[in-house]
Motif scaffolding. Sequence first.
Motif, short mmCIF file in Angstrom:
data_model
loop_
_atom_site.label_atom_id
_atom_site.label_comp_id
_atom_site.label_asym_id
_atom_site.label_seq_id
_atom_site.Cartn_x
_atom_site.Cartn_y
_atom_site.Cartn_z
N VAL A 192 0.83 -1.57 0.05
CA VAL A 192 -0.29 0.02 -0.23
C VAL A 192 0.78 1.40 -0.30
O VAL A 192 0.52 2.45 -0.63
CB VAL A 192 -0.54 -0.11 1.55
CG1 VAL A 192 -1.51 1.29 1.12
CG2 VAL A 192 -1.98 -0.99 1.02
N ALA A 193 1.77 1.52 0.61
CA ALA A 193 2.88 2.53 0.65
C ALA A 193 3.37 2.20 -0.49
O ALA A 193 3.75 3.86 -0.52
CB ALA A 193 3.71 2.06 2.54
N ASP A 194 3.56 1.56 -1.24
CA ASP A 194 4.94 1.43 -2.08
C ASP A 194 3.31 2.02 -3.61
O ASP A 194 4.19 2.03 -4.76
CB ASP A 194 4.68 0.31 -2.30
CG ASP A 194 6.39 0.26 -1.95
OD1 ASP A 194 6.53 0.96 -1.17
OD2 ASP A 194 7.21 -1.36 -1.83
N GLY A 195 2.45 1.98 -2.54
CA GLY A 195 1.78 2.50 -4.67
C GLY A 195 1.39 1.73 -5.29
O GLY A 195 1.08 1.57 -6.24
N LYS A 196 1.25 0.20 -4.87
CA LYS A 196 0.96 -1.66 -5.84
C LYS A 196 -0.33 -1.77 -5.48
O LYS A 196 -0.55 -2.22 -5.79
CB LYS A 196 2.32 -2.37 -5.41
CG LYS A 196 3.58 -1.95 -5.57
CD LYS A 196 4.41 -3.18 -5.40
CE LYS A 196 5.97 -2.81 -5.44
NZ LYS A 196 7.11 -3.85 -4.98
N ILE A 197 -1.02 -1.82 -4.29
CA ILE A 197 -2.23 -1.54 -3.66
C ILE A 197 -2.78 -0.61 -3.54
O ILE A 197 -2.19 0.64 -2.87
CB ILE A 197 -2.24 -2.84 -2.21
CG1 ILE A 197 -1.69 -3.99 -2.98
CG2 ILE A 197 -3.42 -2.85 -2.58
CD1 ILE A 197 -1.79 -5.11 -1.68
N ALA A 198 -4.37 -0.35 -4.10
CA ALA A 198 -4.88 1.05 -4.13
C ALA A 198 -6.40 0.55 -3.27
O ALA A 198 -6.61 -0.28 -3.38
CB ALA A 198 -5.61 1.50 -5.33
#
Length: 56
Positions: free
Chosen positions: A41-47
Motif C-alpha cells: 500500500v505504501a509503495d503504491g502497488k495496492i490501492a
Amino acid sequence: MFRKCRSVLNGSIIIDHIGVVYDFTSSDEPISEWWWHLDQVADGKIAFNLKAERKD
C-alpha cells in the motif's frame, strides 16, 4: 490528495515500526485485508478506498 500522501507516509512509519516483529513480504492474507500488505500500500502497488459513514 494531501491526506492520501500523508497516509502513505504514515504507512511507511508504521511499516518501519511493526516490521521489526512482522514480515509484510511474507503475508498470505487475502488482499481484502489490506493492512497485512501495508508495505505494498505504501509503495503504491495496492490501492484501496475507505468509506466513512455516520451511524444514526
